[in-house]
Design a protein around this motif. Structure first.
Motif, PDB file in Angstrom:
ATOM      1  N   ILE A 175     -11.764  -4.128 -41.136  1.00  0.00           N
ATOM      2  CA  ILE A 175     -11.302  -2.864 -40.724  1.00  0.00           C
ATOM      3  C   ILE A 175      -9.622  -3.005 -40.485  1.00  0.00           C
ATOM      4  O   ILE A 175      -9.357  -3.803 -39.718  1.00  0.00           O
ATOM      5  CB  ILE A 175     -11.995  -2.525 -39.108  1.00  0.00           C
ATOM      6  N   PHE A 176      -9.002  -2.191 -41.289  1.00  0.00           N
ATOM      7  CA  PHE A 176      -7.865  -2.430 -41.283  1.00  0.00           C
ATOM      8  C   PHE A 176      -6.929  -1.337 -40.360  1.00  0.00           C
ATOM      9  O   PHE A 176      -5.789  -1.577 -39.711  1.00  0.00           O
ATOM     10  CB  PHE A 176      -7.049  -2.205 -42.633  1.00  0.00           C
ATOM     11  N   GLY A 191      -3.303  -3.214 -37.006  1.00  0.00           N
ATOM     12  CA  GLY A 191      -3.313  -4.530 -36.792  1.00  0.00           C
ATOM     13  C   GLY A 191      -4.438  -4.982 -35.897  1.00  0.00           C
ATOM     14  O   GLY A 191      -5.044  -4.121 -35.063  1.00  0.00           O
ATOM     15  N   GLN A 192      -4.690  -6.148 -36.214  1.00  0.00           N
ATOM     16  CA  GLN A 192      -6.073  -6.839 -35.643  1.00  0.00           C
ATOM     17  C   GLN A 192      -5.875  -6.890 -34.135  1.00  0.00           C
ATOM     18  O   GLN A 192      -7.137  -6.507 -33.466  1.00  0.00           O
ATOM     19  CB  GLN A 192      -6.301  -8.248 -36.376  1.00  0.00           C
ATOM     20  N   ASP A 193      -5.000  -7.255 -33.572  1.00  0.00           N
ATOM     21  CA  ASP A 193      -4.963  -7.402 -32.029  1.00  0.00           C
ATOM     22  C   ASP A 193      -4.952  -6.090 -31.607  1.00  0.00           C
ATOM     23  O   ASP A 193      -5.735  -5.799 -30.506  1.00  0.00           O
ATOM     24  CB  ASP A 193      -3.501  -7.969 -31.742  1.00  0.00           C
ATOM     25  N   ASN A 194      -4.446  -5.003 -31.946  1.00  0.00           N
ATOM     26  CA  ASN A 194      -4.483  -3.687 -31.555  1.00  0.00           C
ATOM     27  C   ASN A 194      -5.859  -3.093 -31.730  1.00  0.00           C
ATOM     28  O   ASN A 194      -6.447  -2.319 -30.745  1.00  0.00           O
ATOM     29  CB  ASN A 194      -3.414  -2.859 -32.180  1.00  0.00           C
ATOM     30  N   LEU A 195      -6.439  -3.147 -32.681  1.00  0.00           N
ATOM     31  CA  LEU A 195      -7.701  -2.883 -33.093  1.00  0.00           C
ATOM     32  C   LEU A 195      -8.787  -3.467 -32.155  1.00  0.00           C
ATOM     33  O   LEU A 195      -9.757  -2.908 -31.310  1.00  0.00           O
ATOM     34  CB  LEU A 195      -8.269  -3.045 -34.611  1.00  0.00           C
ATOM     35  N   LYS A 196      -8.739  -4.830 -31.748  1.00  0.00           N
ATOM     36  CA  LYS A 196      -9.730  -5.389 -30.994  1.00  0.00           C
ATOM     37  C   LYS A 196      -9.503  -5.217 -29.472  1.00  0.00           C
ATOM     38  O   LYS A 196     -10.300  -4.660 -28.780  1.00  0.00           O
ATOM     39  CB  LYS A 196      -9.459  -7.246 -30.856  1.00  0.00           C
ATOM     40  N   LEU A 197      -8.255  -4.798 -29.030  1.00  0.00           N
ATOM     41  CA  LEU A 197      -8.031  -4.314 -27.814  1.00  0.00           C
ATOM     42  C   LEU A 197      -8.446  -2.974 -27.398  1.00  0.00           C
ATOM     43  O   LEU A 197      -9.334  -2.317 -26.680  1.00  0.00           O
ATOM     44  CB  LEU A 197      -6.158  -4.179 -27.437  1.00  0.00           C
ATOM     45  N   THR A 220     -12.378  -2.952 -27.792  1.00  0.00           N
ATOM     46  CA  THR A 220     -12.867  -3.475 -26.467  1.00  0.00           C
ATOM     47  C   THR A 220     -13.002  -2.524 -25.224  1.00  0.00           C
ATOM     48  O   THR A 220     -13.720  -2.458 -24.608  1.00  0.00           O
ATOM     49  CB  THR A 220     -12.146  -4.940 -25.897  1.00  0.00           C
ATOM     50  N   ASN A 221     -11.639  -1.858 -25.103  1.00  0.00           N
ATOM     51  CA  ASN A 221     -11.442  -0.872 -24.178  1.00  0.00           C
ATOM     52  C   ASN A 221     -12.477   0.164 -24.240  1.00  0.00           C
ATOM     53  O   ASN A 221     -12.893   0.854 -23.540  1.00  0.00           O
ATOM     54  CB  ASN A 221      -9.956  -0.281 -23.810  1.00  0.00           C
ATOM     55  N   TYR A 222     -12.665   0.731 -25.383  1.00  0.00           N
ATOM     56  CA  TYR A 222     -13.758   1.863 -25.879  1.00  0.00           C
ATOM     57  C   TYR A 222     -14.828   1.535 -25.296  1.00  0.00           C
ATOM     58  O   TYR A 222     -15.624   2.236 -24.490  1.00  0.00           O
ATOM     59  CB  TYR A 222     -13.528   1.963 -27.154  1.00  0.00           C
ATOM     60  N   TYR A 223     -15.677   0.147 -25.517  1.00  0.00           N
ATOM     61  CA  TYR A 223     -16.941  -0.083 -25.250  1.00  0.00           C
ATOM     62  C   TYR A 223     -16.910  -0.341 -23.685  1.00  0.00           C
ATOM     63  O   TYR A 223     -17.979  -0.194 -22.971  1.00  0.00           O
ATOM     64  CB  TYR A 223     -17.476  -1.340 -25.894  1.00  0.00           C
ATOM     65  N   LYS A 224     -15.912  -0.877 -23.070  1.00  0.00           N
ATOM     66  CA  LYS A 224     -15.868  -1.055 -21.554  1.00  0.00           C
ATOM     67  C   LYS A 224     -16.053   0.114 -20.919  1.00  0.00           C
ATOM     68  O   LYS A 224     -16.667   0.243 -19.766  1.00  0.00           O
ATOM     69  CB  LYS A 224     -14.590  -1.842 -21.045  1.00  0.00           C
ATOM     70  N   GLN A 225     -15.420   1.316 -21.354  1.00  0.00           N
ATOM     71  CA  GLN A 225     -15.453   2.662 -20.910  1.00  0.00           C
ATOM     72  C   GLN A 225     -16.709   3.225 -21.194  1.00  0.00           C
ATOM     73  O   GLN A 225     -17.392   3.897 -20.196  1.00  0.00           O
ATOM     74  CB  GLN A 225     -14.222   3.598 -21.442  1.00  0.00           C
TER      75      GLN A 225
END
Length: 62
Positions: A32-33, A44-50, A53-58
């Motif tokens: 995923i780009f 950006g990979q770091d922004n996507l991971k963040l 991660t936040n989406y699934y935590k919520q």
């Protein structure tokens, strides 16, 4: 077809650049780009991971 895929790999033995282009192309399809969201585009990979991660935590809770 499977036979065509095998032929590409066999030809790749003789032509390394061609082989790597095929191999990298298959890898690239799985990556995923960027994500288009209401807040804007996430790149950006770091922004996507963040973001993910936040989406699934919520969604499920920490």
């Amino acid at each position: 077809s499977l036979r065509a895929k095998v032929r590409k790999v066999v030809q790749g033995e003789d032509n390394t650049q061609f082989f790597h282009m095929i191999a990298n192309g298959k890898h690239r399809k799985k990556k995923i780009f960027q994500l288009e969201q209401d807040e804007g585009t996430i790149v950006g990979q770091d922004n996507l991971k963040l973001y993910i991660t936040n989406y699934y935590k919520q969604l499920f809770g920490a």
